[in-house]
Write a protein that holds these residues in place. Structure first.
Motif, PDB file in Angstrom:
ATOM      1  N   GLU A 101       3.307 -16.252 -21.608  1.00 11.02           N
ATOM      2  CA  GLU A 101       4.686 -15.788 -21.617  1.00 11.02           C
ATOM      3  C   GLU A 101       4.828 -14.519 -20.781  1.00 11.02           C
ATOM      4  O   GLU A 101       4.040 -13.581 -20.884  1.00 11.02           O
ATOM      5  N   GLY A 102       5.838 -14.527 -19.913  1.00 13.64           N
ATOM      6  CA  GLY A 102       6.075 -13.383 -19.056  1.00 13.64           C
ATOM      7  C   GLY A 102       7.205 -13.677 -18.094  1.00 13.64           C
ATOM      8  O   GLY A 102       7.863 -14.722 -18.169  1.00 13.64           O
ATOM      9  N   GLU A 103       7.450 -12.738 -17.174  1.00 11.52           N
ATOM     10  CA  GLU A 103       8.490 -12.883 -16.173  1.00 11.52           C
ATOM     11  C   GLU A 103       7.883 -13.464 -14.894  1.00 11.52           C
ATOM     12  O   GLU A 103       6.863 -12.967 -14.403  1.00 11.52           O
ATOM     13  N   TYR A 104       8.532 -14.500 -14.367  1.00 11.16           N
ATOM     14  CA  TYR A 104       8.066 -15.171 -13.158  1.00 11.16           C
ATOM     15  C   TYR A 104       9.223 -15.303 -12.173  1.00 11.16           C
ATOM     16  O   TYR A 104      10.361 -15.565 -12.568  1.00 11.16           O
ATOM     17  N   LEU A 105       8.910 -15.133 -10.898  1.00 12.98           N
ATOM     18  CA  LEU A 105       9.901 -15.307  -9.837  1.00 12.98           C
ATOM     19  C   LEU A 105       9.618 -16.638  -9.135  1.00 12.98           C
ATOM     20  O   LEU A 105       8.599 -16.769  -8.446  1.00 12.98           O
ATOM     21  N   PRO A 106      10.491 -17.655  -9.299  1.00 13.20           N
ATOM     22  CA  PRO A 106      10.282 -18.935  -8.611  1.00 13.20           C
ATOM     23  C   PRO A 106      10.714 -18.844  -7.146  1.00 13.20           C
ATOM     24  O   PRO A 106      11.843 -18.438  -6.852  1.00 13.20           O
ATOM     25  N   VAL A 107       9.834 -19.217  -6.259  1.00  9.91           N
ATOM     26  CA  VAL A 107      10.131 -19.231  -4.828  1.00  9.91           C
ATOM     27  C   VAL A 107       9.660 -20.556  -4.251  1.00  9.91           C
ATOM     28  O   VAL A 107       8.513 -20.970  -4.472  1.00  9.91           O
ATOM     29  N   LEU A 108      10.538 -21.237  -3.545  1.00  6.48           N
ATOM     30  CA  LEU A 108      10.196 -22.505  -2.917  1.00  6.48           C
ATOM     31  C   LEU A 108       9.925 -22.250  -1.436  1.00  6.48           C
ATOM     32  O   LEU A 108      10.799 -21.776  -0.708  1.00  6.48           O
ATOM     33  N   LEU A 109       8.708 -22.545  -0.998  1.00  8.57           N
ATOM     34  CA  LEU A 109       8.260 -22.249   0.360  1.00  8.57           C
ATOM     35  C   LEU A 109       7.926 -23.531   1.107  1.00  8.57           C
ATOM     36  O   LEU A 109       7.603 -24.562   0.499  1.00  8.57           O
ATOM     37  N   ARG A 110       7.961 -23.451   2.410  1.00  6.67           N
ATOM     38  CA  ARG A 110       7.456 -24.515   3.275  1.00  6.67           C
ATOM     39  C   ARG A 110       6.258 -23.932   4.020  1.00  6.67           C
ATOM     40  O   ARG A 110       6.396 -22.916   4.706  1.00  6.67           O
ATOM     41  N   VAL A 111       5.085 -24.529   3.866  1.00  8.41           N
ATOM     42  CA  VAL A 111       3.871 -23.965   4.449  1.00  8.41           C
ATOM     43  C   VAL A 111       3.143 -25.011   5.276  1.00  8.41           C
ATOM     44  O   VAL A 111       3.254 -26.217   5.024  1.00  8.41           O
ATOM     45  N   GLU A 112       2.410 -24.522   6.251  1.00  3.61           N
ATOM     46  CA  GLU A 112       1.532 -25.372   7.055  1.00  3.61           C
ATOM     47  C   GLU A 112       0.114 -24.838   6.875  1.00  3.61           C
ATOM     48  O   GLU A 112      -0.296 -23.906   7.562  1.00  3.61           O
ATOM     49  N   PRO A 113      -0.627 -25.404   5.928  1.00  4.17           N
ATOM     50  CA  PRO A 113      -1.916 -24.816   5.550  1.00  4.17           C
ATOM     51  C   PRO A 113      -3.013 -25.046   6.581  1.00  4.17           C
ATOM     52  O   PRO A 113      -3.090 -26.098   7.224  1.00  4.17           O
ATOM     53  N   ARG A 114      -3.865 -24.047   6.708  1.00  2.12           N
ATOM     54  CA  ARG A 114      -5.053 -24.135   7.551  1.00  2.12           C
ATOM     55  C   ARG A 114      -6.267 -23.848   6.683  1.00  2.12           C
ATOM     56  O   ARG A 114      -6.371 -22.776   6.090  1.00  2.12           O
ATOM     57  N   LEU A 115      -7.159 -24.811   6.577  1.00  2.00           N
ATOM     58  CA  LEU A 115      -8.332 -24.657   5.721  1.00  2.00           C
ATOM     59  C   LEU A 115      -9.315 -23.673   6.350  1.00  2.00           C
ATOM     60  O   LEU A 115      -9.658 -23.782   7.525  1.00  2.00           O
ATOM     61  N   VAL A 116      -9.771 -22.722   5.535  1.00  2.76           N
ATOM     62  CA  VAL A 116     -10.712 -21.702   5.985  1.00  2.76           C
ATOM     63  C   VAL A 116     -11.984 -21.809   5.160  1.00  2.76           C
ATOM     64  O   VAL A 116     -11.937 -21.893   3.924  1.00  2.76           O
ATOM     65  N   ILE A 117     -13.118 -21.800   5.837  1.00  2.00           N
ATOM     66  CA  ILE A 117     -14.421 -21.779   5.183  1.00  2.00           C
ATOM     67  C   ILE A 117     -14.944 -20.354   5.257  1.00  2.00           C
ATOM     68  O   ILE A 117     -15.002 -19.763   6.338  1.00  2.00           O
ATOM     69  N   PRO A 118     -15.308 -19.742   4.123  1.00  2.88           N
ATOM     70  CA  PRO A 118     -15.777 -18.352   4.154  1.00  2.88           C
ATOM     71  C   PRO A 118     -16.910 -18.142   5.151  1.00  2.88           C
ATOM     72  O   PRO A 118     -17.830 -18.950   5.258  1.00  2.88           O
TER      73      PRO A 118
END
Length: 279
Positions: free
Chosen positions: A102-119
């Protein structure tokens, strides 16, 4: 950014939540001869070590050996295969809110283009931008290591000196994903589909102090921990296609004050821009 909703109260009492943020017990840290860790806990087990409270230590999301669980919900899978028009579309927020403390949350709808990164490989924030500001760890003689592949999705300037970095962190490595489901999403995206993933997110604002790097500018780390969408994010990275990401930003759980959190929607709506070296 597609749309930002108003902050809302979500979640269940912390002991009942499948995911929660915790401070490690003092006794455990003392037994192991180290400082207390800030943790993301899943099903009662520490899953990730997070940035230290001081705000001057490097940004961190380090997967721990007990991170073995996803938190997908089968009853909303069909709705998330398609494109959401609004953060509250179809009761998705309430469904996933039941997993959270339980807590306060800010909902944000994003459009992303993910790039996979290997450490340790090209594009790794921890061996690149972070070393530029903090240098390498003076005890280990190495950069920080997150112990997980992750996705980079966005970055932009914050004023004249600070910089925002956005990451999507899977609860389990992409190698654990089912190949057939990843291929199904690749095919769907090839036909123009833009499915939706869901994450609980934190904003950590960290600034190097008496560090060994050349650039002391603050780093704003927006980190999305995936609740649903492990196969979708991998498929999008493979296909070079976008996905939607419904982020539930946990207000009060990151290393950012209310004013900094309030700036996030406007920052996320800015054009993408890389940090200028030496800025």
């Amino acid at each position: 950014m597609i749309k930002c909703d108003e902050p809302r109260t979500l979640g269940v009492p912390a002991p009942e939540a499948r995911l929660r943020f915790e401070a490690e017990e003092v006794e455990k840290a003392e037994r192991e001869g180290r400082s207390r860790r800030r943790l993301l806990v899943v099903d009662g087990e520490p899953a990730f070590e997070l940035s230290h409270w001081c705000g001057t230590c490097p940004l961190l999301f380090r997967r721990l050996v007990t991170a073995t669980q996803k938190l997908s919900l089968e009853d909303v899978r069909e709705r998330l295969t398609g494109t959401l028009a609004d953060p509250g579309d179809g009761g998705v927020i309430d469904a996933f809110g039941a997993l959270l403390p339980e807590g306060e949350y800010l909902p944000v709808l994003l459009r992303v283009e993910p790039r996979l990164v290997i450490p340790g490989q090209e594009g790794d924030y921890f061996r690149g931008e972070q070393v530029d500001s903090w240098g390498i760890d003076q005890f280990w003689g190495l950069p920080e290591y997150p112990h997980t592949p992750y996705y980079r999705t966005f970055e932009t300037a914050v004023g004249s000196s600070a910089h925002l970095y956005e990451f999507v962190v899977p609860m389990v490595p992409p190698t654990w994903n089912e190949r057939e489901r990843v291929e199904e999403y690749v095919e769907l995206m090839g036909r123009g589909a833009v499915p939706t993933a869901v994450a609980v997110s934190t904003l950590d604002v960290c600034q190097a102090e008496n560090a060994f790097g050349d650039d002391q500018s603050p780093h704003w780390g927006l980190t999305h921990f995936l609740l649903d969408g492990h196969h979708k994010l991998e498929a999008a990275a493979i296909a070079g296609r976008p996905v939607q990401l419904l982020s539930l930003l946990a207000l009060g759980e990151g290393l950012a004050d209310a004013e900094q959190c309030a700036r996030l929607p406007a920052l996320r709506a800015q054009p993408r821009s890389a940090r200028k070296t030496g800025a």
